[in-house]
Design a protein around this motif. Structure first.
Motif, PDB file in Angstrom:
ATOM      1  N   ILE A  17      10.879  -0.901  -3.425  1.00  0.00           N
ATOM      2  CA  ILE A  17       9.585  -1.540  -4.134  1.00  0.00           C
ATOM      3  C   ILE A  17       9.710  -1.614  -5.567  1.00  0.00           C
ATOM      4  O   ILE A  17       9.583  -2.809  -5.880  1.00  0.00           O
ATOM      5  N   ILE A  50       0.617   1.366  -5.981  1.00  0.00           N
ATOM      6  CA  ILE A  50       0.952   1.380  -4.627  1.00  0.00           C
ATOM      7  C   ILE A  50       0.959   2.694  -4.218  1.00  0.00           C
ATOM      8  O   ILE A  50       1.631   3.507  -4.587  1.00  0.00           O
ATOM      9  N   LEU A  78       0.013   2.239   1.574  1.00  0.00           N
ATOM     10  CA  LEU A  78       0.705   2.012   2.566  1.00  0.00           C
ATOM     11  C   LEU A  78       0.922   3.283   3.547  1.00  0.00           C
ATOM     12  O   LEU A  78       0.613   4.344   3.006  1.00  0.00           O
ATOM     13  N   MET A  99      -1.550  -1.720   3.861  1.00  0.00           N
ATOM     14  CA  MET A  99      -0.335  -2.212   4.806  1.00  0.00           C
ATOM     15  C   MET A  99       0.204  -1.299   5.600  1.00  0.00           C
ATOM     16  O   MET A  99       0.250   0.194   5.085  1.00  0.00           O
ATOM     17  N   PHE A 103       7.005  -2.733   6.635  1.00  0.00           N
ATOM     18  CA  PHE A 103       6.339  -3.824   6.158  1.00  0.00           C
ATOM     19  C   PHE A 103       7.368  -4.724   5.558  1.00  0.00           C
ATOM     20  O   PHE A 103       8.650  -4.251   5.184  1.00  0.00           O
ATOM     21  N   LEU A 108       4.220  -7.803   0.677  1.00  0.00           N
ATOM     22  CA  LEU A 108       3.729  -6.852  -0.215  1.00  0.00           C
ATOM     23  C   LEU A 108       3.501  -7.440  -1.569  1.00  0.00           C
ATOM     24  O   LEU A 108       2.753  -7.303  -2.583  1.00  0.00           O
ATOM     25  N   ARG A 111       0.620  -9.747  -1.877  1.00  0.00           N
ATOM     26  CA  ARG A 111      -0.703  -8.887  -1.774  1.00  0.00           C
ATOM     27  C   ARG A 111      -0.859  -8.174  -3.323  1.00  0.00           C
ATOM     28  O   ARG A 111      -1.959  -8.205  -3.656  1.00  0.00           O
TER      29      ARG A 111
END
Length: 238
Positions: A17, A50, A78, A99, A103, A108, A111
């Protein structure tokens, strides 16, 4: 630069991420437990979080709950849990989006962009939706939308009820902005969702109901008046 906190205990997912968001120009900080996440939020300012649910130390739900008591930063949650009740509980706690793992990074990123855009937006192009603005009052340089006991500060994005300031999430703010610009007008769930989430409506009835319920509960703490009325078969109005 936009700063994002990633609270995820899985090293690979956290790194994945962070790499993807960094390529998009975001300044990313990693935390690997709920406890570390809370500490990061205490000492630094972030534009978005996140957040994984299953964390060592303090669990994700508690991180969300404690942070919501202090500020209005957007949260994207998440989780491997896909149960409807879990999603509803998180929305009730103040999550902005949810989410399910696994994913797609592309989704992501989209979003993240939506939440950041909504968080920073101060206005909406009313002409594009046919929504008319009500009068905006200017009180010592502060733009407000006023209706009976309610006053929405367009600068601080706080809702004031009988002199009591209420913190709203980004979606709650947008919903109240829509209602207060158009008191008495009935809005469908479709119109509310597309205004507040700045996205196409995909039948997210439960999401809208939860946010409306949260707003009602916050207002109810300071007044006995009912402000958001359900118009059965049509939608909601102020």
């Amino acid at each position: 630069m936009t700063k994002i906190l990633i609270v995820e205990d899985d090293n690979d997912i956290n790194s994945m991420i962070k790499t993807a968001l960094s390529k998009e120009g975001y300044d990313c900080v990693s935390a690997f437990s709920g406890t570390e996440g809370l500490l990061r939020l205490e000492v630094d300012k972030f534009d978005l979080v996140i957040l994984d649910l299953m964390l060592p130390g303090v669990e994700g739900q508690e991180v969300l709950k404690q942070t919501r008591e202090k500020n209005n930063i957007p949260f994207i949650v998440l989780s491997a849990k896909d149960e409807l009740d879990t999603k509803v509980d998180l929305l009730t706690l103040g999550a902005n989006d949810y989410m399910t793992k696994p994913f797609e990074l592309k989704e992501l990123l989209a979003r993240v962009q939506v939440q950041l855009r909504m968080s920073s937006a101060n206005s909406f192009n009313a002409s594009a939706t046919g929504i008319e603005d009500s009068k905006v009052s200017d009180n010592k340089g502060k733009n407000t939308l006023d209706y009976r006991e309610l006053s929405l500060d367009l600068n601080s994005k706080a809702l004031v009820v009988n002199g009591n300031s209420i913190t709203l999430t980004a979606q709650e703010y947008r919903i109240m902005e829509l209602f207060l610009k158009n008191p008495g007008k009935v809005f469908s769930k479709n119109e509310i969702y597309e205004y507040a989430w700045d996205d196409y409506y995909m039948g997210e009835d439960k999401t809208i109901y939860v946010h409306i319920s949260n707003i009602r509960q916050k207002i109810k703490k300071y007044t006995e008046q009912e402000y958001i009325e359900t118009v059965w078969g049509l939608g909601f109005k102020l």
